[in-house]
Motif scaffolding. Structure first.
Motif, PDB file in Angstrom:
ATOM      1  N   ARG A  13      -9.989  20.401  88.761  1.00  7.14           N
ATOM      2  CA  ARG A  13     -10.006  20.076  87.324  1.00  7.14           C
ATOM      3  C   ARG A  13     -11.400  20.274  86.733  1.00  7.14           C
ATOM      4  NH1 ARG A  13      -6.249  15.648  88.746  1.00  7.14           N
ATOM      5  NH2 ARG A  13      -4.279  15.950  87.623  1.00  7.14           N
ATOM      6  N   VAL A  14     -12.425  19.888  87.464  1.00  6.35           N
ATOM      7  CA  VAL A  14     -13.797  19.992  86.951  1.00  6.35           C
ATOM      8  C   VAL A  14     -14.157  21.450  86.671  1.00  6.35           C
ATOM      9  CG1 VAL A  14     -16.239  19.763  87.568  1.00  6.35           C
ATOM     10  CG2 VAL A  14     -14.668  17.848  87.915  1.00  6.35           C
ATOM     11  N   ILE A  15     -13.970  22.331  87.648  1.00  9.80           N
ATOM     12  CA  ILE A  15     -14.345  23.728  87.421  1.00  9.80           C
ATOM     13  C   ILE A  15     -13.377  24.386  86.436  1.00  9.80           C
ATOM     14  CG2 ILE A  15     -13.077  24.580  89.443  1.00  9.80           C
ATOM     15  CD1 ILE A  15     -16.362  25.948  87.838  1.00  9.80           C
ATOM     16  N   GLY A  16     -12.150  23.938  86.413  1.00 13.38           N
ATOM     17  CA  GLY A  16     -11.207  24.463  85.426  1.00 13.38           C
ATOM     18  C   GLY A  16     -11.642  24.154  84.006  1.00 13.38           C
ATOM     19  N   GLU A  17     -12.095  22.931  83.778  1.00  5.55           N
ATOM     20  CA  GLU A  17     -12.568  22.542  82.441  1.00  5.55           C
ATOM     21  C   GLU A  17     -13.819  23.321  82.045  1.00  5.55           C
ATOM     22  OE1 GLU A  17     -13.074  18.343  82.551  1.00  5.55           O
ATOM     23  OE2 GLU A  17     -10.920  17.916  82.715  1.00  5.55           O
ATOM     24  N   GLU A  51     -24.087  23.310  85.854  1.00  3.98           N
ATOM     25  CA  GLU A  51     -24.445  23.413  87.268  1.00  3.98           C
ATOM     26  C   GLU A  51     -23.305  24.046  88.063  1.00  3.98           C
ATOM     27  OE1 GLU A  51     -25.582  19.393  88.293  1.00  3.98           O
ATOM     28  OE2 GLU A  51     -27.656  19.789  87.719  1.00  3.98           O
ATOM     29  N   ALA A  52     -22.747  25.088  87.482  1.00  2.00           N
ATOM     30  CA  ALA A  52     -21.674  25.860  88.104  1.00  2.00           C
ATOM     31  C   ALA A  52     -22.132  27.305  88.260  1.00  2.00           C
ATOM     32  CB  ALA A  52     -20.404  25.790  87.263  1.00  2.00           C
ATOM     33  N   GLN A  53     -21.352  28.088  89.005  1.00  2.09           N
ATOM     34  CA  GLN A  53     -21.719  29.466  89.284  1.00  2.09           C
ATOM     35  C   GLN A  53     -20.648  30.416  88.747  1.00  2.09           C
ATOM     36  OE1 GLN A  53     -21.681  27.090  92.045  1.00  2.09           O
ATOM     37  NE2 GLN A  53     -23.731  26.645  91.245  1.00  2.09           N
ATOM     38  N   SER A  54     -21.091  31.569  88.277  1.00  5.66           N
ATOM     39  CA  SER A  54     -20.171  32.640  87.894  1.00  5.66           C
ATOM     40  C   SER A  54     -19.560  33.235  89.156  1.00  5.66           C
ATOM     41  CB  SER A  54     -20.921  33.722  87.121  1.00  5.66           C
ATOM     42  OG  SER A  54     -20.234  34.952  87.160  1.00  5.66           O
ATOM     43  N   ALA A  55     -18.244  33.294  89.216  1.00 12.21           N
ATOM     44  CA  ALA A  55     -17.588  33.834  90.411  1.00 12.21           C
ATOM     45  C   ALA A  55     -17.790  35.338  90.569  1.00 12.21           C
ATOM     46  CB  ALA A  55     -16.105  33.492  90.400  1.00 12.21           C
ATOM     47  N   ASP A  94     -12.678  37.114  80.154  1.00 10.40           N
ATOM     48  CA  ASP A  94     -12.207  36.617  81.451  1.00 10.40           C
ATOM     49  C   ASP A  94     -13.350  35.845  82.109  1.00 10.40           C
ATOM     50  OD1 ASP A  94     -11.307  36.374  84.195  1.00 10.40           O
ATOM     51  OD2 ASP A  94      -9.853  37.938  83.737  1.00 10.40           O
ATOM     52  N   VAL A  95     -13.105  34.580  82.379  1.00  4.48           N
ATOM     53  CA  VAL A  95     -14.138  33.686  82.922  1.00  4.48           C
ATOM     54  C   VAL A  95     -13.648  33.094  84.237  1.00  4.48           C
ATOM     55  CG1 VAL A  95     -15.546  31.638  82.523  1.00  4.48           C
ATOM     56  CG2 VAL A  95     -14.897  33.096  80.585  1.00  4.48           C
ATOM     57  N   SER A  96     -14.421  33.255  85.274  1.00  4.74           N
ATOM     58  CA  SER A  96     -14.107  32.601  86.549  1.00  4.74           C
ATOM     59  C   SER A  96     -15.397  32.045  87.129  1.00  4.74           C
ATOM     60  CB  SER A  96     -13.447  33.574  87.526  1.00  4.74           C
ATOM     61  OG  SER A  96     -14.240  34.719  87.732  1.00  4.74           O
ATOM     62  N   GLY A  97     -15.274  30.906  87.792  1.00  7.73           N
ATOM     63  CA  GLY A  97     -16.479  30.262  88.300  1.00  7.73           C
ATOM     64  C   GLY A  97     -16.179  29.295  89.422  1.00  7.73           C
ATOM     65  N   SER A  98     -17.252  28.729  89.958  1.00  4.47           N
ATOM     66  CA  SER A  98     -17.098  27.775  91.058  1.00  4.47           C
ATOM     67  C   SER A  98     -18.097  26.632  90.904  1.00  4.47           C
ATOM     68  CB  SER A  98     -17.324  28.460  92.404  1.00  4.47           C
ATOM     69  OG  SER A  98     -18.667  28.904  92.532  1.00  4.47           O
ATOM     70  N   LYS A  99     -17.719  25.489  91.451  1.00  8.68           N
ATOM     71  CA  LYS A  99     -18.604  24.337  91.535  1.00  8.68           C
ATOM     72  C   LYS A  99     -18.139  23.459  92.684  1.00  8.68           C
ATOM     73  CE  LYS A  99     -20.758  20.579  88.977  1.00  8.68           C
ATOM     74  NZ  LYS A  99     -21.096  20.012  87.665  1.00  8.68           N
ATOM     75  N   ASN A 100     -19.078  23.077  93.533  1.00  9.57           N
ATOM     76  CA  ASN A 100     -18.796  22.196  94.671  1.00  9.57           C
ATOM     77  C   ASN A 100     -17.676  22.734  95.562  1.00  9.57           C
ATOM     78  OD1 ASN A 100     -20.746  20.388  93.695  1.00  9.57           O
ATOM     79  ND2 ASN A 100     -19.232  19.309  92.438  1.00  9.57           N
ATOM     80  N   GLY A 101     -17.610  24.068  95.681  1.00 11.32           N
ATOM     81  CA  GLY A 101     -16.644  24.670  96.590  1.00 11.32           C
ATOM     82  C   GLY A 101     -15.273  24.900  96.010  1.00 11.32           C
TER      83      GLY A 101
END
Length: 247
Positions: A13-17, A51-55, A94-101
């Protein structure tokens, strides 16, 4: 990925938001005269603040933080300083990313200002096709039911689908099992959807061409003449109903 724990659901949910917020801000900021590089810089700043990363950049060394495609660019368009958006363009963010795995993936096509009626129509049909497929996104049903629903909506409106771009599994990486979620019915594709399965579901609606080809830049997917619209969210399948993390 199959989400099983509260940590899984919360992380998704966090990275989705985050990805949903970046998508919405880029759509809001898309005006005639802005460049795709300027939009991508907004995404970079928002990823850093969250504090997230671009996938695409982190996983594939893509030359941008987001994929921004215009007109016959269907997907994986590279943000460029001289690529200026104009009134009437159909744009895909198109946006994709990651946070905390945990990973999320989302995208939307829209018309900038006033454009051809057909362009707005395929954008509307992409959303309608997504909604139709979402009703089939239930544990215990066959994965092919989503593609059948998408293709039926496209045909109802006199359009077709892009067959060599598909949805996919997501969650612990940007692309994982299931490797494909077709936008058409494949009888042999009889995998059963599981409780907790995480997918990126992304109908691509086309005016008439059914396949895209890769450009010389090695990234961007193009059509020859067709207009194409995409609508994508990351979804967790549950017995109580699908959870869209990227709203």
């Amino acid at each position: 990925m199959v989400a099983k724990t509260k940590k899984d659901f919360d992380g998704l949910r966090v990275i989705g938001e985050i990805c949903g917020a970046i998508r919405d801000e880029l759509v809001h900021s898309t005006k005639p005269g802005i460049t795709t590089k300027e939009l991508d810089e907004i995404a970079r700043e928002m990823f850093e603040i969250a504090e997230a990363q671009s996938a695409p950049k982190g996983e594939y060394d893509f030359p941008g933080y987001t994929c921004i495609s215009i007109n016959n660019e269907v997907a994986h368009g590279i943000p460029k300083r001289k690529r200026t958006i104009r009134e009437g363009d159909i744009v895909n963010i198109d946006v994709s990313g990651s946070k905390n795995g945990y990973f999320a993936d989302t995208g939307i096509s829209f018309v900038v200002g006033k454009g051809e009626a057909t362009l707005q129509k395929i954008c509307d049909v992409a959303k309608e096709a997504f909604d139709a497929g979402l009703k089939k996104a239930k544990p215990g049903l066959k994965k092919s039911a989503l593609g059948k629903a998408v293709h039926n909506v496209a045909k109802k409106h006199g359009f077709t689908v892009i067959k060599n771009l598909t949805g996919h599994g997501v969650g612990r990486s940007i692309h994982e099992e299931p490797k494909h979620i077709f936008n058409y019915f494949a009888r042999w594709d009889d995998e059963i959807l599981k409780d907790g399965m995480v997918i990126a579901f992304e109908p691509f609606i086309s005016t008439f061409e059914e396949e895209v080809f890769q450009s010389e830049d090695g990234w961007t997917f193009l059509t020859n003449e067709s207009a194409v619209a995409q609508y994508e969210h990351t979804i967790i399948l549950t017995k109580e109903g699908p959870i869209i993390t990227t709203l």
